[in-house]
Design a protein around this motif. Sequence first.
Motif, PDB file in Angstrom:
ATOM      1  N   MET A   1       0.840  -1.007  -0.770  1.00  0.00           N
ATOM      2  CA  MET A   1       0.158   0.257   0.289  1.00  0.00           C
ATOM      3  C   MET A   1       0.859   0.931   0.240  1.00  0.00           C
ATOM      4  SD  MET A   1      -3.121   0.338  -0.237  1.00  0.00           S
ATOM      5  CE  MET A   1      -4.301  -0.809   0.756  1.00  0.00           C
ATOM      6  N   CYS A   2       0.557   1.944  -1.507  1.00  0.00           N
ATOM      7  CA  CYS A   2       2.176   2.935  -1.436  1.00  0.00           C
ATOM      8  C   CYS A   2       0.491   4.445  -1.974  1.00  0.00           C
ATOM      9  CB  CYS A   2       3.263   2.485  -1.740  1.00  0.00           C
ATOM     10  SG  CYS A   2       3.535   0.659  -1.560  1.00  0.00           S
ATOM     11  N   GLY A   3       1.858   5.396  -2.242  1.00  0.00           N
ATOM     12  CA  GLY A   3       1.374   6.125  -3.323  1.00  0.00           C
ATOM     13  C   GLY A   3       2.545   6.656  -4.548  1.00  0.00           C
ATOM     14  N   LEU A   4       2.033   6.825  -5.043  1.00  0.00           N
ATOM     15  CA  LEU A   4       3.164   7.147  -6.499  1.00  0.00           C
ATOM     16  C   LEU A   4       2.423   8.453  -7.401  1.00  0.00           C
ATOM     17  CD1 LEU A   4       0.683   6.897  -9.706  1.00  0.00           C
ATOM     18  CD2 LEU A   4       0.160   4.490  -8.818  1.00  0.00           C
ATOM     19  N   LEU A   5       3.538   9.027  -8.164  1.00  0.00           N
ATOM     20  CA  LEU A   5       3.099  10.172  -8.604  1.00  0.00           C
ATOM     21  C   LEU A   5       3.720  10.274  -9.523  1.00  0.00           C
ATOM     22  CD1 LEU A   5       2.531  13.252  -8.965  1.00  0.00           C
ATOM     23  CD2 LEU A   5       4.763  13.765  -6.924  1.00  0.00           C
ATOM     24  N   THR A   6       3.474   9.962 -11.450  1.00  0.00           N
ATOM     25  CA  THR A   6       4.219   9.740 -12.658  1.00  0.00           C
ATOM     26  C   THR A   6       4.171  10.517 -13.464  1.00  0.00           C
ATOM     27  OG1 THR A   6       4.124   7.609 -10.994  1.00  0.00           O
ATOM     28  CG2 THR A   6       4.229   8.227 -13.922  1.00  0.00           C
ATOM     29  N   MET A   7       5.031  11.309 -14.080  1.00  0.00           N
ATOM     30  CA  MET A   7       4.910  12.203 -15.092  1.00  0.00           C
ATOM     31  C   MET A   7       5.316  12.088 -15.977  1.00  0.00           C
ATOM     32  SD  MET A   7       5.374  16.506 -15.459  1.00  0.00           S
ATOM     33  CE  MET A   7       4.880  17.873 -16.681  1.00  0.00           C
ATOM     34  N   LEU A   8       4.185  11.390 -17.714  1.00  0.00           N
ATOM     35  CA  LEU A   8       4.809  11.446 -18.897  1.00  0.00           C
ATOM     36  C   LEU A   8       4.798  12.927 -19.232  1.00  0.00           C
ATOM     37  CD1 LEU A   8       5.778   9.406 -21.213  1.00  0.00           C
ATOM     38  CD2 LEU A   8       3.223   9.495 -21.877  1.00  0.00           C
ATOM     39  N   THR A   9       6.054  13.399 -19.874  1.00  0.00           N
ATOM     40  CA  THR A   9       6.353  14.495 -20.082  1.00  0.00           C
ATOM     41  C   THR A   9       5.864  14.718 -21.651  1.00  0.00           C
ATOM     42  OG1 THR A   9       8.698  14.714 -21.107  1.00  0.00           O
ATOM     43  CG2 THR A   9       7.527  15.438 -18.615  1.00  0.00           C
ATOM     44  N   ALA A  10       5.155  16.011 -22.135  1.00  0.00           N
ATOM     45  CA  ALA A  10       4.684  16.071 -23.873  1.00  0.00           C
ATOM     46  C   ALA A  10       6.049  16.105 -24.754  1.00  0.00           C
ATOM     47  CB  ALA A  10       3.634  16.734 -23.917  1.00  0.00           C
ATOM     48  N   ARG A  11       7.218  16.429 -24.713  1.00  0.00           N
ATOM     49  CA  ARG A  11       8.276  17.269 -25.340  1.00  0.00           C
ATOM     50  C   ARG A  11       9.886  16.054 -24.643  1.00  0.00           C
ATOM     51  NH1 ARG A  11       5.348  21.195 -24.423  1.00  0.00           N
ATOM     52  NH2 ARG A  11       6.418  21.979 -22.457  1.00  0.00           N
ATOM     53  N   GLY A  12       9.593  14.688 -23.807  1.00  0.00           N
ATOM     54  CA  GLY A  12      10.760  14.327 -23.723  1.00  0.00           C
ATOM     55  C   GLY A  12      11.919  14.912 -22.695  1.00  0.00           C
ATOM     56  N   ASN A  13      11.194  16.352 -21.829  1.00  0.00           N
ATOM     57  CA  ASN A  13      11.497  17.315 -20.563  1.00  0.00           C
ATOM     58  C   ASN A  13      11.641  17.004 -19.386  1.00  0.00           C
ATOM     59  OD1 ASN A  13       9.725  18.334 -21.742  1.00  0.00           O
ATOM     60  ND2 ASN A  13       9.964  20.439 -21.599  1.00  0.00           N
ATOM     61  N   ALA A  14      12.021  16.056 -19.242  1.00  0.00           N
ATOM     62  CA  ALA A  14      11.075  15.397 -17.825  1.00  0.00           C
ATOM     63  C   ALA A  14      12.294  16.005 -16.835  1.00  0.00           C
ATOM     64  CB  ALA A  14      11.176  13.765 -17.891  1.00  0.00           C
ATOM     65  N   THR A  15      13.676  16.428 -16.976  1.00  0.00           N
ATOM     66  CA  THR A  15      14.679  16.962 -16.219  1.00  0.00           C
ATOM     67  C   THR A  15      13.538  18.422 -15.516  1.00  0.00           C
ATOM     68  OG1 THR A  15      15.950  17.763 -18.081  1.00  0.00           O
ATOM     69  CG2 THR A  15      16.644  15.548 -17.069  1.00  0.00           C
ATOM     70  N   GLU A  16      12.810  19.177 -16.359  1.00  0.00           N
ATOM     71  CA  GLU A  16      12.693  20.236 -16.404  1.00  0.00           C
ATOM     72  C   GLU A  16      11.784  20.501 -15.223  1.00  0.00           C
ATOM     73  OE1 GLU A  16      10.864  22.783 -19.278  1.00  0.00           O
ATOM     74  OE2 GLU A  16      12.762  21.861 -20.517  1.00  0.00           O
ATOM     75  N   TYR A  17      10.335  19.141 -15.387  1.00  0.00           N
ATOM     76  CA  TYR A  17       9.960  18.927 -13.936  1.00  0.00           C
ATOM     77  C   TYR A  17      10.036  18.150 -12.695  1.00  0.00           C
ATOM     78  CZ  TYR A  17       6.880  20.910 -17.986  1.00  0.00           C
ATOM     79  OH  TYR A  17       6.282  21.805 -18.647  1.00  0.00           O
ATOM     80  N   LEU A  18      11.092  17.912 -12.395  1.00  0.00           N
ATOM     81  CA  LEU A  18      12.111  16.515 -11.833  1.00  0.00           C
ATOM     82  C   LEU A  18      12.072  17.178  -9.607  1.00  0.00           C
ATOM     83  CD1 LEU A  18      13.106  13.976 -10.477  1.00  0.00           C
ATOM     84  CD2 LEU A  18      15.526  14.641 -11.345  1.00  0.00           C
ATOM     85  N   ALA A  19      12.031  18.147 -10.633  1.00  0.00           N
ATOM     86  CA  ALA A  19      12.360  19.303  -8.505  1.00  0.00           C
ATOM     87  C   ALA A  19      10.400  19.744  -8.415  1.00  0.00           C
ATOM     88  CB  ALA A  19      12.706  20.527  -8.902  1.00  0.00           C
ATOM     89  N   ALA A  20       9.030  19.814  -9.539  1.00  0.00           N
ATOM     90  CA  ALA A  20       8.065  19.927  -9.031  1.00  0.00           C
ATOM     91  C   ALA A  20       7.466  18.999  -8.492  1.00  0.00           C
ATOM     92  CB  ALA A  20       7.742  20.607 -10.582  1.00  0.00           C
ATOM     93  N   THR A  21       8.023  17.833  -8.741  1.00  0.00           N
ATOM     94  CA  THR A  21       8.117  16.469  -8.844  1.00  0.00           C
ATOM     95  C   THR A  21       8.207  15.793  -7.511  1.00  0.00           C
ATOM     96  OG1 THR A  21       7.808  15.501 -11.115  1.00  0.00           O
ATOM     97  CG2 THR A  21       7.197  13.608  -9.555  1.00  0.00           C
TER      98      THR A  21
END
Length: 640
Positions: A1-21
């Motif tokens: 039992m846990c919690g997940l938070l996952t983001m699939l970015t639209a433009r291949g720029n995941a590092t830009e949203y890593l801090a927000a996650t």
Amino acid sequence: MCGLLTMLTARGNATEYLAATEQALPCMRHRGPDAAGTWHDDDAIFGFNRLAIIDIEHSDQPLRWGPEDNPERYALTFNGEIYNYIELREELGELGYSFNTEGDGEPIVVGYHHWGADVVNHLRGMFGFAIWDSETKTMFAARDQFGIKPLFYATTQAGTVFASEMKCILEMAEDIGLDLSLDRRAIEHYVDLQYVPEPESLHANIRRVESGSTVTLRPGGEVISTRYFRPSFPIAAVAKGDEQQLFDKIATALEDSVEKHMRADVTVGSFLSGGIDSTAIAALAKRHNPDLLTFTTGFEREGYSEVDVAAESAAAIGVEHIVKIVSPEEYAAAIPKIMWYLDYPVADPSLVPLYFVAEEARKHVKVVLSGEGADELFGGYTIYKEPLSLAPFEKVPTPLRQGLGKLSRILPDGMKGKSLLDRGSQTMEERYYGNARSFNFEQMQRVIPWAQREWDHREVTAPIYAESQGFDPVARMQHLDLFTWMRGDILVKADKMNMANSLELRVPFLDKEVFKVAETIPHDLKIAHGTTKYALRKAMEQIVPAHVLNRKKLGFPVPMRHWLAGEELYGWAQDTINESQTEDIFNKPEVLEMLKEHRDGVSDHSRRLWTVLAFMIWHGIFVENRIDPNIEQRDYPVRL
């Protein structure tokens, strides 16, 4: 039992949203205080909070797996438990696959590699998960068939975010450019039904993956949803003299389910009220854990508690029993933090004592079993008897039935036969909307004058009724409740109130193998001999103590009618209404007048008032940022 938070970015720029996650992930630390972590590649970010139950030393997530030629092809985040994970590991092992852990998460991703989207039909358990296939650039997510575990999502130009809790998405809203406008249609549905029906949320741009559904998407693409669970209720008549075979099948399926639900590397306890559902689960669990602990809650006001019956049941099955008594003051003080944990309001007063009994249980165990789902699967609601009492009306021509309805409306309130005429004049689709309608349309217009008739409960129930054509009347009502009341209220409060206390709740009635038997029960073995859940009661005769066997279930009844009319909660309710900044939603003078009418005994408005009050508290926390939810000793982000 846990919690997940996952983001699939639209433009291949995941590092830009890593801090927000990483900033948003602690919003649901209560779901998994044992470990936390993130993983990302160019396209996807996977964040996770873990409550370690199985394979405690290993199986941390995000989990990576792949075949020999690409050993890190997949990433998985998974919230829930797979109870047949041992059997799945053996089956997939025989097919040549190897595993890196002993946990129940890895068989999901290995199974996805082998079976594709059909993996969900091999899983026996509760789940919300997301899998990223870095080779095909595809995200696959799913929820269990009943909707025991939640999964929210939101899509913007930045990409799509999935989360076990909506507050994580709210925390990321500014970073991903998410408009947090409220959804008036969803608000009306909430006021009408006392919960927000799936797939809606109270925010127009945040939705939920529906129960029994999978979704797929690619970077920059739209979320494509597919339902994989559609109950069929393949009911066949049971010949007289053969009933015991059916009862034995129910007992066998339920005992097997409880045995599977006891699989854990930590201590498992059980909730215990005064009814057959929780007592059956606890009695079966005792066979697998002689030192089983059981838990219940009650109130100080005499006559509103099942504490004495639960204690008698605990003594009869031979378990140690722990009781938590909740005062009105504790109740009111806890409401803001409970609304924060809920993510959106559910106007069911019983979720508050559930929070307290979960808090007490967490002092002793990490997992509890409970009896949710028995009423929907086995015909436990008294309203399921209605088709029998209204059967004569089915033979009356439609014009005459409509005339009877008009007659009922001019008869004085309280006159004998008025209600029967009113209900008999309507079709099932018109009269039955589930177990929790708070307002009729005229009452709703009093508190939300902007209400629109086309947004009422029928907008929610009509598509579900369309799927049950050909079912018998009781099965149609059960089918409706599976997709409305159960997943909108029962399972939301079960998940959120227990996870608020980092306690895993397991529900053995809501098991795919139990359902396979339950959906075959004919209506005359659900509603029989003046009782409900007749077949279940017969199946449990040798398991459940006699004093409980035919007792009506009360759950955790709350003396809300009395409290709102008296000194316990009247002043609190008045202050909540006056201070709420919801004038654009509610006609606050009318709500205050309803409160006065309730206090003066003019009418019992307790359910309607609680529906409005719960929303106002939620709005004060998540929209106005005015109410402090009082999350003690938690290092949560404050920008909600």
